[in-house]
Design a protein around this motif. Structure first.
Motif, PDB file in Angstrom:
ATOM      1  N   MET A 160       0.840  -1.197   0.000  1.00  0.00           N
ATOM      2  CA  MET A 160       0.000   0.000   0.000  1.00  0.00           C
ATOM      3  C   MET A 160       0.882   1.258   0.000  1.00  0.00           C
ATOM      4  SD  MET A 160      -3.264   0.507   2.418  1.00  0.00           S
ATOM      5  CE  MET A 160      -3.342  -1.169   2.985  1.00  0.00           C
ATOM      6  N   GLU A 161       0.383   2.300  -0.653  1.00  0.00           N
ATOM      7  CA  GLU A 161       1.198   3.517  -0.732  1.00  0.00           C
ATOM      8  C   GLU A 161       0.871   4.492   0.394  1.00  0.00           C
ATOM      9  OE1 GLU A 161       2.186   4.306  -5.351  1.00  0.00           O
ATOM     10  OE2 GLU A 161       0.135   4.656  -4.723  1.00  0.00           O
ATOM     11  N   ARG A 162       1.811   5.391   0.606  1.00  0.00           N
ATOM     12  CA  ARG A 162       1.589   6.488   1.547  1.00  0.00           C
ATOM     13  C   ARG A 162       1.914   7.799   0.839  1.00  0.00           C
ATOM     14  NH1 ARG A 162       5.515   5.142   6.247  1.00  0.00           N
ATOM     15  NH2 ARG A 162       6.718   4.413   4.474  1.00  0.00           N
ATOM     16  N   ILE A 163       1.479   8.887   1.447  1.00  0.00           N
ATOM     17  CA  ILE A 163       1.875  10.195   0.912  1.00  0.00           C
ATOM     18  C   ILE A 163       2.852  10.807   1.895  1.00  0.00           C
ATOM     19  CG2 ILE A 163       1.048  12.559   0.549  1.00  0.00           C
ATOM     20  CD1 ILE A 163      -1.351  11.433  -0.886  1.00  0.00           C
ATOM     21  N   ARG A 164       3.980  11.274   1.347  1.00  0.00           N
ATOM     22  CA  ARG A 164       4.983  11.915   2.201  1.00  0.00           C
ATOM     23  C   ARG A 164       5.015  13.416   1.889  1.00  0.00           C
ATOM     24  NH1 ARG A 164      10.506   9.186   1.974  1.00  0.00           N
ATOM     25  NH2 ARG A 164      10.750  10.276   0.022  1.00  0.00           N
ATOM     26  N   VAL A 165       4.876  14.206   2.908  1.00  0.00           N
ATOM     27  CA  VAL A 165       4.895  15.672   2.740  1.00  0.00           C
ATOM     28  C   VAL A 165       6.002  16.231   3.615  1.00  0.00           C
ATOM     29  CG1 VAL A 165       3.481  17.769   2.822  1.00  0.00           C
ATOM     30  CG2 VAL A 165       2.354  15.546   2.822  1.00  0.00           C
ATOM     31  N   ARG A 166       6.800  17.106   3.032  1.00  0.00           N
ATOM     32  CA  ARG A 166       7.744  17.861   3.879  1.00  0.00           C
ATOM     33  C   ARG A 166       7.232  19.291   3.912  1.00  0.00           C
ATOM     34  NH1 ARG A 166      11.322  14.699   0.765  1.00  0.00           N
ATOM     35  NH2 ARG A 166      12.129  12.946   1.995  1.00  0.00           N
ATOM     36  N   GLY A 167       6.893  19.729   5.102  1.00  0.00           N
ATOM     37  CA  GLY A 167       6.154  20.984   5.231  1.00  0.00           C
ATOM     38  C   GLY A 167       7.023  22.221   5.185  1.00  0.00           C
ATOM     39  N   GLY A 168       6.338  23.369   5.197  1.00  0.00           N
ATOM     40  CA  GLY A 168       7.043  24.636   5.318  1.00  0.00           C
ATOM     41  C   GLY A 168       7.150  25.442   4.036  1.00  0.00           C
ATOM     42  N   ARG A 169       6.613  24.902   2.944  1.00  0.00           N
ATOM     43  CA  ARG A 169       6.698  25.681   1.699  1.00  0.00           C
ATOM     44  C   ARG A 169       5.375  26.393   1.437  1.00  0.00           C
ATOM     45  NH1 ARG A 169       9.675  22.483  -3.091  1.00  0.00           N
ATOM     46  NH2 ARG A 169      11.492  21.736  -1.942  1.00  0.00           N
ATOM     47  N   ARG A 170       5.462  27.656   1.035  1.00  0.00           N
ATOM     48  CA  ARG A 170       4.247  28.383   0.655  1.00  0.00           C
ATOM     49  C   ARG A 170       3.809  27.930  -0.722  1.00  0.00           C
ATOM     50  NH1 ARG A 170       3.715  34.250   2.748  1.00  0.00           N
ATOM     51  NH2 ARG A 170       4.742  34.005   4.746  1.00  0.00           N
ATOM     52  N   LEU A 171       2.574  27.606  -0.883  1.00  0.00           N
ATOM     53  CA  LEU A 171       2.082  27.210  -2.211  1.00  0.00           C
ATOM     54  C   LEU A 171       1.934  28.455  -3.068  1.00  0.00           C
ATOM     55  CD1 LEU A 171      -0.697  24.599  -1.360  1.00  0.00           C
ATOM     56  CD2 LEU A 171       1.708  24.207  -1.897  1.00  0.00           C
TER      57      LEU A 171
END
Ligand code: EPZ
Length: 425
Positions: free
Chosen positions: A1-12
């Motif tokens: 099964m897959e996961r989503i990895r997010v590295r935070g701190g960036r303004r979209l």
């Protein structure tokens, strides 16, 4: 099964094209069972729930053809139910998605009988279908519950009737409106849902030859017709996807332009963002969230049927308010158990206390990344939003929840500067 990895701190920062609405496309697809002719739906999002309903409709005898969109995105789906080969919706397909119960009204109206598995509960609540069944009985249907199935019949066909719903229900309004299009005589539905998806379904049914007035108000009147024909209909823009990306822009302090959407369906969400100090400019089918310089202001939210604040945006706003400068309250009035994201957000450092149907969210200076688990569609996306703002890495497991309702979520966010990817377990 897959996961989503997010590295935070960036303004979209950037532009996102909004997809067709899942919750409009599902009832529209079910409406194809009302006619032997072809119903052509454009702007259909590519989602697991759409595939699940397509499999159920195929099992009832519909031929379904998918082609690339018309240039403005989405897929074009041609559904032709020339002959209904089975009026049974089996448990194996219905249990995957509650919206499967939307085949009940159309099958009963066209074939005068249907056997549909009861959907069962789900993560956000018990979610009964009693309102659907009682209303269909008022249109002359005989309903029996047997071994987990709804056995419905209307020998001689459904007859127009008067239904006053005791509670506003989106699905029951849709199911009964579809059924009434082929009932003999006039049906009056009162205290109906006013969600824009109801208006979209009514517009399509009218294009198929149905006689419906009042969709979008509390009272819908339907004059039954002997048969419906084919039509071409473009699925409305997904207002919840739009709201989700507005919240994503806000939580990162970024600026996003959302195209191919409809600001008119998002009044309560835009107002709630304004209360948080987030500006949204509207122009035709485009919404632009401005970057903010100040912290998010706390606010109080109570979910309500449309045009109130949508329950489908509650989790995303909770993520946003975890970063506010002060305490907010969120009152969930639609579903009794729609706070499954609370313990996961708390694992990321959020300060939330639950008192019955109300969450008190005290803003924290900084969320911290953590491994978290998705429980339902909107809860999952709220964890992705929190991850976008958090310090460090967040991994969201059970990604299949997101695939049910967000088309190209990772790609859309990554194109606007998010550090996000799908990773194998
Ligand atoms: C629709 O579900 C949406 N699903 C949901 O979206 C959304 O959260 C919900 O409406 C409310 O806006 C689709 O459109 C496919 P309801 P629906 O009937 O129709 C109670 C998402 O994340 N009720 O309006 O199933 C029910 O338990 C989803 O995209 C009864 O008691 O919702 C709830 O408390 C999840 N008896 C309330 O009414 C019934 O027979 C409103 O539910 C039917 C409903």
């Amino acid at each position: 099964m897959e996961r989503i990895r997010v590295r935070g701190g960036r303004r979209l920062n950037g532009t996102i094209q909004i997809s067709g609405a899942k919750n409009a496309a599902l009832p529209l697809m079910a409406a194809s069972l009302l006619t032997p002719e072809a119903l052509v739906l454009s702007n259909v999002p590519k989602l697991a729930d759409i595939a699940t309903l397509a499999a159920l409709l195929a099992q009832h005898g519909a031929d379904i053809d998918l082609s690339q969109g018309d240039g403005a995105g989405g897929q074009t789906m041609t559904l032709r139910a020339a002959t209904i080969t089975s009026t049974t919706a089996p448990y194996d397909l219905v249990r995957k998605m509650r919206a499967s119960v939307l085949v009940l009204g159309p099958l009963l109206a066209r074939c005068h009988q249907a056997r549909v598995s009861l959907p069962g509960g789900c993560a956000i609540g018990t979610r009964p279908v009693d309102l659907h069944l009682k209303a269909l009985e008022q249109l002359g249907a005989r309903i029996e519950l047997e071994e987990g199935y709804v056995n419905a019949s209307a020998p001689g066909g459904l007859k127009g009737g008067h239904v006053r719903f005791p509670t506003v229900s989106v699905g029951a309004t849709e199911n009964v409106m579809m059924a009434a299009t082929l009932a003999a005589g006039e049906t009056v539905l009162e205290n109906v849902a006013r969600e824009p998806e109801i208006g979209d379904l009514a517009a399509c049914l009218i294009a198929m030859g149905a006689r419906i007035s009042g969709a979008g108000t509390e009272r819908i009147v339907i004059q039954g017709v002997a048969e419906l024909g084919g039509a071409h209909h473009r699925v409305m823009a997904d207002r919840i996807e739009t709201g989700t990306y507005m919240a994503a822009a806000a939580i990162t302090g970024g600026a996003l332009t959302l195209t191919h959407t409809n600001a008119d369906t998002l009044g309560a969400v835009v107002d709630a963002l304004a209360a948080c100090g987030v500006g949204v400019a509207r122009q035709n089918g485009t919404l632009t969230v401005s970057p903010r310089s100040d912290a998010i202001s706390p606010t109080d939210i109570s979910t309500q049927p449309y045009p109130g604040f949508p329950t489908d945006m509650q989790a995303q706003f909770m993520a946003l308010l975890t970063t506010a400068d002060g305490a907010s309250t969120i009152n969930e009035t639609i579903f009794e158990n729609r706070f499954m994201h609370v313990p996961e957000l708390m694992r990321m450092g959020a300060n939330i206390s639950l008192q019955g149907h109300t969450a008190v969210v005290r803003g924290v200076k900084q969320l911290r990344g953590a491994p978290v688990m998705a429980t339902d569609l909107r809860a999952s996306v709220s964890l992705v939003l929190a991850g976008l703002a958090a310090e460090g890495e967040t991994t969201v497991s059970r990604v299949y929840h997101l695939d049910r309702g967000y088309e190209h979520l990772v790609e859309k966010l990554a194109a606007c500067g998010a550090d996000i990817e799908r990773v194998a377990d």
